[in-house]
Design a protein around this motif. Structure first.
Motif, PDB file in Angstrom:
ATOM      1  N   TRP A 205       0.834  -1.204   0.000  1.00  0.00           N
ATOM      2  CA  TRP A 205       0.000   0.000   0.000  1.00  0.00           C
ATOM      3  C   TRP A 205       0.874   1.261   0.000  1.00  0.00           C
ATOM      4  CZ3 TRP A 205      -0.079   3.718   3.917  1.00  0.00           C
ATOM      5  CH2 TRP A 205      -1.088   4.689   3.823  1.00  0.00           C
ATOM      6  N   ALA A 206       1.894   1.283   0.854  1.00  0.00           N
ATOM      7  CA  ALA A 206       2.783   2.445   0.925  1.00  0.00           C
ATOM      8  C   ALA A 206       3.519   2.642  -0.397  1.00  0.00           C
ATOM      9  CB  ALA A 206       3.780   2.277   2.074  1.00  0.00           C
ATOM     10  N   PHE A 207       4.033   1.553  -0.963  1.00  0.00           N
ATOM     11  CA  PHE A 207       4.770   1.631  -2.231  1.00  0.00           C
ATOM     12  C   PHE A 207       3.886   2.187  -3.341  1.00  0.00           C
ATOM     13  CE2 PHE A 207       6.047  -0.268  -6.289  1.00  0.00           C
ATOM     14  CZ  PHE A 207       7.358   0.144  -6.363  1.00  0.00           C
ATOM     15  N   GLU A 208       2.666   1.669  -3.461  1.00  0.00           N
ATOM     16  CA  GLU A 208       1.759   2.123  -4.517  1.00  0.00           C
ATOM     17  C   GLU A 208       1.423   3.599  -4.362  1.00  0.00           C
ATOM     18  OE1 GLU A 208      -1.657  -0.373  -4.614  1.00  0.00           O
ATOM     19  OE2 GLU A 208      -0.550  -2.159  -5.269  1.00  0.00           O
ATOM     20  N   ASN A 209       1.186   4.047  -3.135  1.00  0.00           N
ATOM     21  CA  ASN A 209       0.862   5.454  -2.907  1.00  0.00           C
ATOM     22  C   ASN A 209       2.042   6.361  -3.220  1.00  0.00           C
ATOM     23  OD1 ASN A 209      -1.914   6.194  -1.432  1.00  0.00           O
ATOM     24  ND2 ASN A 209      -1.338   4.101  -0.873  1.00  0.00           N
ATOM     25  N   ILE A 210       3.239   5.915  -2.854  1.00  0.00           N
ATOM     26  CA  ILE A 210       4.444   6.706  -3.138  1.00  0.00           C
ATOM     27  C   ILE A 210       4.635   6.857  -4.645  1.00  0.00           C
ATOM     28  CG2 ILE A 210       6.963   6.730  -2.977  1.00  0.00           C
ATOM     29  CD1 ILE A 210       6.569   5.238  -0.244  1.00  0.00           C
ATOM     30  N   VAL A 211       4.538   5.737  -5.366  1.00  0.00           N
ATOM     31  CA  VAL A 211       4.727   5.762  -6.821  1.00  0.00           C
ATOM     32  C   VAL A 211       3.655   6.619  -7.492  1.00  0.00           C
ATOM     33  CG1 VAL A 211       4.699   4.354  -8.919  1.00  0.00           C
ATOM     34  CG2 VAL A 211       5.948   3.557  -6.901  1.00  0.00           C
ATOM     35  N   ASP A 212       2.404   6.502  -7.035  1.00  0.00           N
ATOM     36  CA  ASP A 212       1.321   7.313  -7.607  1.00  0.00           C
ATOM     37  C   ASP A 212       1.608   8.807  -7.426  1.00  0.00           C
ATOM     38  OD1 ASP A 212      -0.083   5.130  -8.457  1.00  0.00           O
ATOM     39  OD2 ASP A 212      -1.520   5.121  -6.790  1.00  0.00           O
ATOM     40  N   CYS A 213       2.083   9.174  -6.235  1.00  0.00           N
ATOM     41  CA  CYS A 213       2.414  10.584  -5.986  1.00  0.00           C
ATOM     42  C   CYS A 213       3.525  11.064  -6.915  1.00  0.00           C
ATOM     43  CB  CYS A 213       2.836  10.785  -4.533  1.00  0.00           C
ATOM     44  SG  CYS A 213       1.484  10.653  -3.331  1.00  0.00           S
ATOM     45  N   TRP A 214       4.565  10.260  -7.049  1.00  0.00           N
ATOM     46  CA  TRP A 214       5.696  10.663  -7.881  1.00  0.00           C
ATOM     47  C   TRP A 214       5.314  10.712  -9.355  1.00  0.00           C
ATOM     48  CZ3 TRP A 214       9.837   7.172  -5.091  1.00  0.00           C
ATOM     49  CH2 TRP A 214      10.190   7.803  -3.879  1.00  0.00           C
ATOM     50  N   SER A 216       2.499  11.504 -10.458  1.00  0.00           N
ATOM     51  CA  SER A 216       1.691  12.723 -10.599  1.00  0.00           C
ATOM     52  C   SER A 216       2.511  13.980 -10.331  1.00  0.00           C
ATOM     53  CB  SER A 216       0.501  12.665  -9.632  1.00  0.00           C
ATOM     54  OG  SER A 216      -0.286  11.517  -9.856  1.00  0.00           O
ATOM     55  N   LYS A 217       3.830  13.783 -10.135  1.00  0.00           N
ATOM     56  CA  LYS A 217       4.754  14.893  -9.851  1.00  0.00           C
ATOM     57  C   LYS A 217       4.377  15.644  -8.569  1.00  0.00           C
ATOM     58  CE  LYS A 217       5.961  15.435 -14.739  1.00  0.00           C
ATOM     59  NZ  LYS A 217       7.070  14.487 -14.598  1.00  0.00           N
TER      60      LYS A 217
END
Length: 388
Positions: A205-214, A216-217
């Motif tokens: 969950w943490a990994f997916e949220n981090i990647v999604d944020c990055w 999306s810049k």
């Protein structure tokens, strides 16, 4: 150059994963309303509430080599000090409301300067830290000179202001568990719940949220409230299951057990399709783990004989739908190769038990080996002639 990249890759990947684990730890530690940032001006940044009071800036160092982090002349120490001093100087952070953590997954030797920083409780000890810092830095004449010189250009009062806020943590220094077990303790997850499964969900969950944020810049900020909701949902999900499979780490198989099962029918069936030794050992491991869990479920779980009949019946139906067309349509040149193809097509599957998805690979694979051991199914196209 390529060689160096490949050599560094495992360490770099573990470093990223360590950051994620630390982020999850802090999510489990903070109260509702808090935030944890990853690479938002530091490896880990904590905000205890949306306004950012009582922030914590954390540098995480993961090591798999014999070289331990935060040595007295290491780049990770001096670069970290430089980054923090610059933040304080530019007023991007308020030193009064901040703390600075240096964290390692390895044991940091107790004679290192960082421990003197961490343990300094009074003005005299802080003065000693600054004297040692300047003495050590002055001796260096190598490639770290520009970074060290920049740190030492700060006044004693500025260095003292930072050092009094530094704390160091390694895998042995904290009285309370700080890593995986600390997450479990913070979330008050009981021993009856399969924490390994929940932990993997936390990390994913943490990994997916981090990647999604990055992607999306955006800066990668994780909300404590969202993490708590995830934890509650997972605990409820696992608590309501009629069975919980143990992980393979909790089901060790001894060499003696492997040796004693090498003449079983399911192993002989594998020999007929030219499976190698590693494949046979893996099959024995799956067979023993699945058999052990089946016995445990019979005693502890709410699983009926009918549930097991349905489970195995579904496995047989699936095998049959693979076996017949593969025997007829496969382009493999020999029966042994056709059997090998049938074997792997069949085992790439996780069957439901009691209508619930199984999570461990050994549950389905071991059940197939039980059926093969009873000569109810086979892999070789001529298995009936060979074994019945």
């Amino acid at each position: 150059m390529i060689k160096n990249t490949l050599t560094d890759a495992p360490g770099q990947m573990l470093g990223y994963l360590f950051q994620i684990e630390r982020a999850v730890f802090w999510l489990s530690e903070l109260k509702t309303g808090g935030f944890v940032g990853i690479e938002c001006g530091d490896d880990i940044v904590l905000k205890k509430n949306v306004n950012g009071e009582n922030e914590i800036y954390e540098q995480d160092k993961s090591s798999i080599s014999s070289k331990l982090p935060y040595s007295d002349l290491s780049s990770d120490l001096w670069k970290t000090l430089g980054i923090w001093l610059d933040k304080i100087k530019t007023s991007s952070i308020d030193i009064e409301d901040c703390h600075f953590f240096m964290v390692s997954n390895r044991k940091i030797p107790t004679n290192r300067l960082v421990w003197k920083f961490s343990n300094a409780d009074n003005e005299t000890e802080l003065d000693i830290c600054i004297s040692l810092l300047r003495e050590i830095g002055a001796k260096h004449t190598g490639k770290m000179t520009p970074i060290i010189s920049k740190v030492l250009s700060y006044k004693d009062i500025e260095l003292k202001e930072l050092i009094r806020k530094i704390k160091v943590f390694d895998n042995a220094s904290s009285k309370q568990p700080m890593f995986k077990e600390g997450i479990r303790n913070n979330m008050k997850i009981g021993k009856e719940v399969p924490f390994d499964n929940i932990y993997q969900n936390f990390i994913g969950w943490a990994f997916e949220n981090i990647v999604d944020c990055w992607n999306s810049k955006n800066d990668a900020w994780l909300e404590v409230d969202s993490f708590i909701s995830l934890s509650n949902r997972l605990i409820t999900q696992y608590s309501n299951r009629p069975f919980i499979e143990r992980t393979i780490e909790n089901l060790p198989v001894s060499g003696k057990d492997v040796k004693s099962h090498k003449t079983e029918n399911f192993v002989k069936q594998l020999e007929q399709i030219d499976a190698d030794d590693d494949e046979k050992i893996m099959a024995i491991n799956d067979y023993l783990r699945a058999s052990s869990e089946k016995t445990r479920f019979a005693k502890e779980a709410n699983i009926t004989i009918q549930d097991w009949k349905q489970f195995e019946g579904n496995l047989i139906d699936r095998w049959d739908m693979i076996f017949k067309p593969t025997c007829r349509l496969s382009e493999s040149s020999s029966d042994e190769k056709k059997g090998y193809e049938i074997y792997y097509k069949t085992l790439i599957h996780k069957e439901k038990l009691c209508g619930i998805d199984t999570e461990q690979n050994y549950t389905t694979r071991g059940a197939y080996h039980r059926l093969a051991n009873k000569i109810i199914i086979g892999w070789h196209p001529l298995w009936k002639k060979l074994f019945i």
